[in-house]
Write a protein that holds these residues in place. Structure first.
Motif, mmCIF file in Angstrom:
data_model
loop_
_atom_site.group_PDB
_atom_site.id
_atom_site.type_symbol
_atom_site.label_atom_id
_atom_site.label_comp_id
_atom_site.label_asym_id
_atom_site.label_seq_id
_atom_site.Cartn_x
_atom_site.Cartn_y
_atom_site.Cartn_z
ATOM 1 N N PHE A 88 0.748 -1.186 0.244
ATOM 2 C CA PHE A 88 0.014 0.108 -0.130
ATOM 3 C C PHE A 88 0.747 1.307 -0.094
ATOM 4 N N GLN A 89 1.969 1.160 0.787
ATOM 5 C CA GLN A 89 2.842 2.442 0.871
ATOM 6 C C GLN A 89 3.532 2.691 -0.575
ATOM 7 N N ILE A 90 4.072 1.573 -1.115
ATOM 8 C CA ILE A 90 4.482 1.736 -2.515
ATOM 9 C C ILE A 90 3.673 2.498 -3.471
ATOM 10 N N ASP A 91 2.328 1.650 -3.369
ATOM 11 C CA ASP A 91 1.107 2.130 -4.447
ATOM 12 C C ASP A 91 1.064 3.731 -4.233
ATOM 13 N N LYS A 92 0.955 4.052 -2.845
ATOM 14 C CA LYS A 92 0.411 5.424 -2.325
ATOM 15 C C LYS A 92 1.801 6.396 -2.971
ATOM 16 N N ALA A 93 2.885 5.729 -2.729
ATOM 17 C CA ALA A 93 4.128 6.617 -2.968
ATOM 18 C C ALA A 93 4.053 7.079 -4.471
ATOM 19 N N PHE A 94 3.873 6.154 -5.320
ATOM 20 C CA PHE A 94 3.792 6.303 -6.664
ATOM 21 C C PHE A 94 2.676 7.008 -7.379
ATOM 22 N N ARG A 95 1.594 6.878 -6.588
ATOM 23 C CA ARG A 95 0.569 7.838 -7.019
ATOM 24 C C ARG A 95 0.857 9.383 -6.938
ATOM 25 N N ARG A 96 1.701 9.604 -5.706
ATOM 26 C CA ARG A 96 1.800 10.852 -5.339
ATOM 27 C C ARG A 96 3.031 11.437 -6.167
ATOM 28 N N ILE A 97 4.198 10.786 -6.364
ATOM 29 C CA ILE A 97 5.225 11.165 -7.122
ATOM 30 C C ILE A 97 5.023 11.519 -8.522
ATOM 31 N N GLY A 98 3.953 10.564 -9.051
ATOM 32 C CA GLY A 98 3.683 10.929 -10.553
ATOM 33 C C GLY A 98 2.957 12.121 -10.908
ATOM 34 N N TYR A 99 1.837 12.580 -9.890
ATOM 35 C CA TYR A 99 1.090 13.610 -10.426
ATOM 36 C C TYR A 99 1.374 14.878 -9.401
ATOM 37 N N CYS A 100 1.740 14.781 -8.092
ATOM 38 C CA CYS A 100 1.927 16.102 -7.596
ATOM 39 C C CYS A 100 3.334 16.118 -6.841
ATOM 40 N N LYS A 101 4.172 15.260 -7.249
ATOM 41 C CA LYS A 101 5.432 15.325 -6.783
ATOM 42 C C LYS A 101 5.788 15.639 -5.150
ATOM 43 N N ASN A 102 4.724 14.768 -4.543
ATOM 44 C CA ASN A 102 4.980 14.589 -3.070
ATOM 45 C C ASN A 102 5.706 13.435 -2.762
ATOM 46 N N TYR A 103 6.922 13.320 -2.275
ATOM 47 C CA TYR A 103 7.920 12.397 -1.857
ATOM 48 C C TYR A 103 7.683 11.822 -0.374
ATOM 49 N N ASP A 104 6.903 12.270 0.460
ATOM 50 C CA ASP A 104 6.449 11.677 1.778
ATOM 51 C C ASP A 104 6.644 10.305 1.921
ATOM 52 N N ASN A 105 6.005 9.814 1.110
ATOM 53 C CA ASN A 105 5.711 8.227 1.185
ATOM 54 C C ASN A 105 7.111 7.610 0.877
ATOM 55 N N LEU A 106 7.718 8.182 -0.260
ATOM 56 C CA LEU A 106 8.931 7.622 -0.697
ATOM 57 C C LEU A 106 10.131 7.717 0.463
ATOM 58 N N ILE A 107 10.127 8.999 1.156
ATOM 59 C CA ILE A 107 10.880 9.356 2.202
ATOM 60 C C ILE A 107 10.674 8.019 3.539
ATOM 61 N N MET A 108 9.392 7.996 3.708
ATOM 62 C CA MET A 108 9.007 6.821 4.633
ATOM 63 C C MET A 108 9.426 5.505 4.204
ATOM 64 N N LEU A 109 9.523 5.071 3.049
ATOM 65 C CA LEU A 109 9.958 3.946 2.537
ATOM 66 C C LEU A 109 11.497 3.812 2.714
ATOM 67 N N MET A 110 12.200 5.039 2.361
ATOM 68 C CA MET A 110 13.762 5.006 2.770
ATOM 69 C C MET A 110 13.883 4.688 4.115
ATOM 70 N N ARG A 111 13.371 5.473 4.835
ATOM 71 C CA ARG A 111 13.739 5.275 6.353
ATOM 72 C C ARG A 111 13.365 4.102 6.866
ATOM 73 N N GLY A 112 12.476 3.311 6.246
ATOM 74 C CA GLY A 112 12.174 2.017 6.436
ATOM 75 C C GLY A 112 13.150 0.782 6.164
ATOM 76 N N LYS A 113 14.211 1.248 5.445
ATOM 77 C CA LYS A 113 14.984 0.345 4.623
ATOM 78 C C LYS A 113 15.811 -0.524 5.528
#
Length: 142
Positions: free
Chosen positions: A83-108
């Motif tokens: 779900f996080q990855i789906d949400k990250a890619f919806r936001r990156i593609g349309y509004c350039k919001n990287y919050d979800n991607l940052i959350m994924l990076m922090r969880g690596k």
């Protein structure tokens, strides 16, 4: 275009104390010094997370590209991550919001070694890298 090699070289040369300061996300000025204030097309918080990831990997690039790791994570057994990855890619593609991607990076996990140099280059040119990432994450050997 961002000068990734110089940024990573400056990061390697930081003192132990300076690296800890970046790890705990305390000092934007230090990040500005490392990057010389040149974020190019990358939001400051996102570049800072790349530096944190690089320092956690003992200032070494790993063999795994970030979208490959996301692909493995996406097709794992964790629906929350999917779900996080789906949400990250919806936001990156349309509004350039990287919050979800940052959350994924922090969880690596620490044992996963990412090619941070390639990650920064992709993030600098996300308009072109977005489709490549999308294919790599969602379509590769699905």
């Amino acid at each position: 275009m961002i000068q990734t090699e110089k940024i990573l070289e400056r990061t390697r040369k930081l003192s132990r104390h300076e690296k800890k300061t970046i790890l705990y996300r305390r000092d934007d000025v230090l990040c500005d010094l490392v990057t010389e204030g040149c974020y190019s097309g990358i939001p400051r918080d996102l570049l800072k997370e790349c530096l944190v990831m690089y320092i956690r990997q003992d200032c070494e690039n790993g063999p795994l590209e970030f979208p490959h790791w996301l692909h493995d994570l996406y097709y794992g057994n964790d629906e929350r991550r999917m779900f996080q990855i789906d949400k990250a890619f919806r936001r990156i593609g349309y509004c350039k919001n990287y919050d979800n991607l940052i959350m994924l990076m922090r969880g690596k996990p620490k044992e996963i070694k990412i090619d941070v140099e390639q990650l920064i280059k992709d993030l600098d040119n996300m308009d072109e890298a977005y489709e490549k990432w999308r294919r790599e994450i969602f379509l590769r050997d699905a």
